[in-house]
Design a protein around this motif. Structure first.
Motif, PDB file in Angstrom:
ATOM      1  N   TRP A  34      33.930  43.671  42.237  1.00 50.76           N
ATOM      2  CA  TRP A  34      34.360  42.742  43.278  1.00 50.76           C
ATOM      3  C   TRP A  34      33.696  43.033  44.622  1.00 50.76           C
ATOM      4  CZ3 TRP A  34      36.345  38.144  42.922  1.00 50.76           C
ATOM      5  CH2 TRP A  34      36.956  37.784  41.716  1.00 50.76           C
TER       6      TRP A  34
ATOM      7  N   LEU B 255      30.494  41.240  44.263  1.00 51.27           N
ATOM      8  CA  LEU B 255      30.749  39.802  44.396  1.00 51.27           C
ATOM      9  C   LEU B 255      30.974  39.419  45.862  1.00 51.27           C
ATOM     10  CD1 LEU B 255      33.054  39.049  41.318  1.00 51.27           C
ATOM     11  CD2 LEU B 255      30.684  38.312  41.671  1.00 51.27           C
ATOM     12  N   THR B 256      31.612  40.308  46.623  1.00 55.11           N
ATOM     13  CA  THR B 256      31.810  40.038  48.053  1.00 55.11           C
ATOM     14  C   THR B 256      30.468  39.885  48.756  1.00 55.11           C
ATOM     15  OG1 THR B 256      33.870  41.322  48.025  1.00 55.11           O
ATOM     16  CG2 THR B 256      32.863  40.897  50.174  1.00 55.11           C
TER      17      THR B 256
ATOM     18  N   VAL C 201      39.965  41.445  45.746  1.00 57.74           N
ATOM     19  CA  VAL C 201      39.660  40.146  45.150  1.00 57.74           C
ATOM     20  C   VAL C 201      39.850  39.037  46.192  1.00 57.74           C
ATOM     21  CG1 VAL C 201      40.373  38.439  43.421  1.00 57.74           C
ATOM     22  CG2 VAL C 201      40.201  40.863  42.803  1.00 57.74           C
TER      23      VAL C 201
ATOM     24  N   ALA D 119      37.063  38.806  48.718  1.00 54.62           N
ATOM     25  CA  ALA D 119      35.838  38.162  48.234  1.00 54.62           C
ATOM     26  C   ALA D 119      36.017  36.656  48.083  1.00 54.62           C
ATOM     27  CB  ALA D 119      35.422  38.779  46.898  1.00 54.62           C
TER      28      ALA D 119
END
Length: 705
Positions: A70, A73-74, A645, A648
């Motif tokens: 994550w 993903l950020t 989560v 992001a």
């Protein structure tokens, strides 16, 4: 606006993961380093005996990998926001690039001012447009593309500029005026012109447009730089905070894992605005391009949002640019139909907008213009000249009609042996003064009747006055009221006398006016405003506007204007619509408000993430901190992962807002700040509480969490 394929944007986002690009954004670079370090920990954990406890709490085996994924993903989502914004510019640039085809240029070997643009190409050499240099002179005929940016030095032509402006209607370009500039890649539709090239290869107007809309030459604005420094400083502060937390926990013999500390750091630093800051700036310039305005720098867009004084030309901006007949004022003893008929007859062969409007007004007054046209074709037209300041018509029966400036017409009557009587002269002066005081232009109409057959003499008289007025564009007063609500003072700039300028300014609803303005006076006015702490915006199209455009904080040059004006301004309006300056100001304010709103949201949502992670980290060390777990999160591991989560996902959710911009409503600074704090400040606190809680409901379903 062209849609950008998601695959292309994602490819660009992945390419930006290169640390050589990532370090330019300090906030996201910290996240990048944290993601890389967490990935290394996840790989090493099996060889180190599995994940350690954190604060006395058992960490699931998949926790480190989940955090690492994550975090990546950020960073990816932040890159995606910038890639989408840049992708929109690249799509527009590709459309522009299609206009920059290499064309054949007919370069004149030895040009002199006497070259006839209508003559066949004698003494020309055909070269590629790429081989043209600054100062070359080329001839362009109907149907041919103009090979490069330049100024028309001879001739007049109709030019299709749709490839640049998107407007299908052709425009007239001619030498010797403020509409002499032409752009490479546009097509001549009629006649033949001679153009002197004013740009070097690779430095044409289209080349600059392509570089700017692609973002290749975009520089950060001062406010953007200042905000970047603030975000970097906050990030450094939280790095220090995160580094000091583990020694504190170690005193209780329950150290916090490095993975949790990295998660805490990422959640506390302002990642949301850090991820979207660049996209907001790019999108601001993109919105201007959508309005067919090219900003030479992001600084100009930003300055537009802070403008406090707005200078607008009267002619073509506040008024339609052409005076129109609005009224026939007859003299005592003169029949209405005599004045209207004489004015119409003298104007039938007058192609100027004023002449056409007189004919139209006469038709509305009931004059059979078509029947009068037959009489005018048999007469001799007297054209307007600067010396006589009159025009008119000499009819076959010997009658003569003149219309023009009052002093010129009365002098003409005197020369013809029919001087105006003192009583009639006083009446005429009263009528012309009344028209002038209302902001109009008086046009006096007089006639010398056909010679008397018995006495052989002609009788002359003044019939009346045609009231010509600059017609203020509809809806402008409402728009100026909106600007006033924004705290912007509007100033009309005109060459008219103060009396006329005051009348038009009053009708248009501007706050002030500058009459009989010379280039020096415009420049001095702008400097006085700036010395008083005001930011000034101005629009112009002529060479005489160049000094003021260069001095103004926001100088919008018309694309139809001269090269000097376009070089001096920091924006170019491709549609050459001076009223668009109002839209430029609105977009600039929208950019600043969007940046402020998302900064408020970013800092506010850190509060909720604090309440999610701090209790999770230290409940094992200090059980009393459990009361701070107001969201009732399932476990420390699920709390940390849920916060990461959300951190992001919120970036992706805010990308459309960053690109579209926060809706701007005219208001003063205090009410705008209050609305931002209420909507984005309070929203930035509430949204993470709800979002993290919902994500936690899903995470707790994962075994081990």
């Amino acid at each position: 606006m062209q849609s950008i394929p998601f695959a292309a944007s994602m490819t660009g986002a992945i390419r930006k993961l290169d640390p050589r690009q990532q370090w330019r954004n300090p906030v996201m670079f910290i996240v990048w380093v944290g993601a890389a370090f967490t990935t290394a920990l996840a790989i090493a954990e099996p060889f180190l005996g599995g994940p350690a406890d954190s604060g006395g709490t058992v960490i699931p085996a998949s926790f480190t990998w989940a955090i690492a994924v994550w975090l990546w993903l950020t960073v990816l989502f932040a890159n995606l926001a910038e890639a989408v914004a840049e992708g929109r510019g690249k799509a527009q640039a590709e459309t522009l690039r299609q206009t920059r085809t290499s064309t054949v240029a007919h370069r004149i070997d030895a040009y002199d001012a006497g070259t006839d643009p209508a003559a066949e190409r004698v003494g020309t050499t055909d070269v590629s447009s790429a081989d043209l240099t600054l100062g070359d002179v080329v001839t362009v005929a109907a149907g041919e593309l103009i090979p490069g940016d330049g100024d028309i030095v001879s001739g007049i032509a109709s030019v299709d500029e749709s490839a640049i402006t998107g407007e299908s209607a052709p425009v007239i370009r001619e030498s010797g005026g403020d509409r002499s500039a032409v752009t490479g890649g546009t097509r001549v539709l009629s006649d033949r012109i001679v153009v002197r090239i004013t740009s070097k290869p690779g430095e044409t107007f289209v080349d600059r447009m392509i570089a700017l809309v692609e973002g290749a030459s975009r520089q950060k604005t001062p406010n953007e730089i200042a905000l970047s420094i603030l975000l970097a400083s906050l990030s450094i502060v939280f790095v220090v905070v995160a580094l000091t937390l583990n020694p504190i926990a170690s005193y209780a013999a329950k150290p916090v894992s490095i993975t949790v500390l990295i998660a805490l750091l990422v959640c506390l630093i302002p990642t949301t605005i850090g991820a979207l800051l660049s996209a907001i700036g790019i999108a601001g310039m993109d919105r201007l391009v959508q309005h067919n305005v090219l900003a030479m720098s992001g600084r100009a867009v930003e300055a537009a949002g802070d403008v406090t004084t707005l200078l607008l030309d009267k002619t073509g901006t506040i008024t339609y640019g052409n005076r129109r007949a609005s009224e026939f004022v007859r003299m005592a003893g003169v029949r209405d139909q005599d004045l209207v008929r004489a004015a119409a007859l003298s104007s039938l062969a007058d192609p100027t907008p004023e002449g056409v409007s007189i004919v139209e007004l006469a038709r509305l007054e009931g004059v059979d213009v078509e029947a009068q046209a037959a009489d005018s074709t048999r007469g001799e037209i007297v054209p307007f000249t600067a010396q006589t300041r009159m025009s008119g018509l000499d009819l076959p029966d010997g009658a003569r009609i003149r219309k023009g400036a009052g002093s010129a017409v009365t002098a003409w009557l005197g020369d013809q042996g029919a001087p105006v009587s003192p009583a009639q002269l006083a009446e005429l002066e009263e009528a012309t003064s009344r028209v002038s005081q209302s902001g109009g232009t008086p046009l006096v109409v007089a006639v010398m009747d056909a010679p008397d057959r018995e006495q052989g003499r002609q009788a002359g008289r003044v019939l009346g006055v045609v009231h010509l007025k600059d017609v203020v564009k509809e809806g402008l007063s409402d728009r100026f009221a909106e600007l006033r609500a924004m705290g912007i003072r509007t100033v009309m700039v005109t060459g008219d006398n103060p009396l006329t300028a005051a009348a038009i300014a009053r009708e248009a609803g501007v706050d002030d006016f500058l009459a009989e303005a010379t280039p020096e006076q415009k420049l001095a006015y702008i400097r006085r405003e700036q010395e008083g702490g005001n930011l000034v915006a101005m629009t112009g199209d002529g060479t005489n506007d160049a000094p003021a455009l260069a001095q103004a904080d926001v100088g919008v040059a018309m694309n139809t204007g001269t090269s000097a004006a376009k070089e001096a301004g920091n924006m170019v309006d491709l549609d050459s619509d001076p009223t668009k300056l109002i839209d430029v100001v609105r977009i600039g304010k929208q950019l600043l408000i969007t940046r402020g709103a998302l900064t408020t949201f970013s800092i506010s949502n850190d509060i909720a993430k604090y309440f999610a992670i701090i209790p999770a980290m230290f409940m094992g060390v200090f059980p009393g901190l459990g009361v701070l777990n107001i969201m009732g999160l399932h476990s420390p591991a699920s709390a940390v992962l849920s916060a990461i989560v959300f951190n992001a996902v919120v970036i992706v959710l805010l990308v459309p807002l960053a690109l579209r911009g926060v809706k701007y409503r005219p208001a003063n600074a205090s009410s705008t700040l209050g609305r931002n704090l209420l909507v984005y400040g309070l929203g930035g606190i509430v949204a993470p509480f709800v979002g993290i809680w919902l994500i936690d409901l899903v995470v707790r379903l994962i075994p081990g969490f």
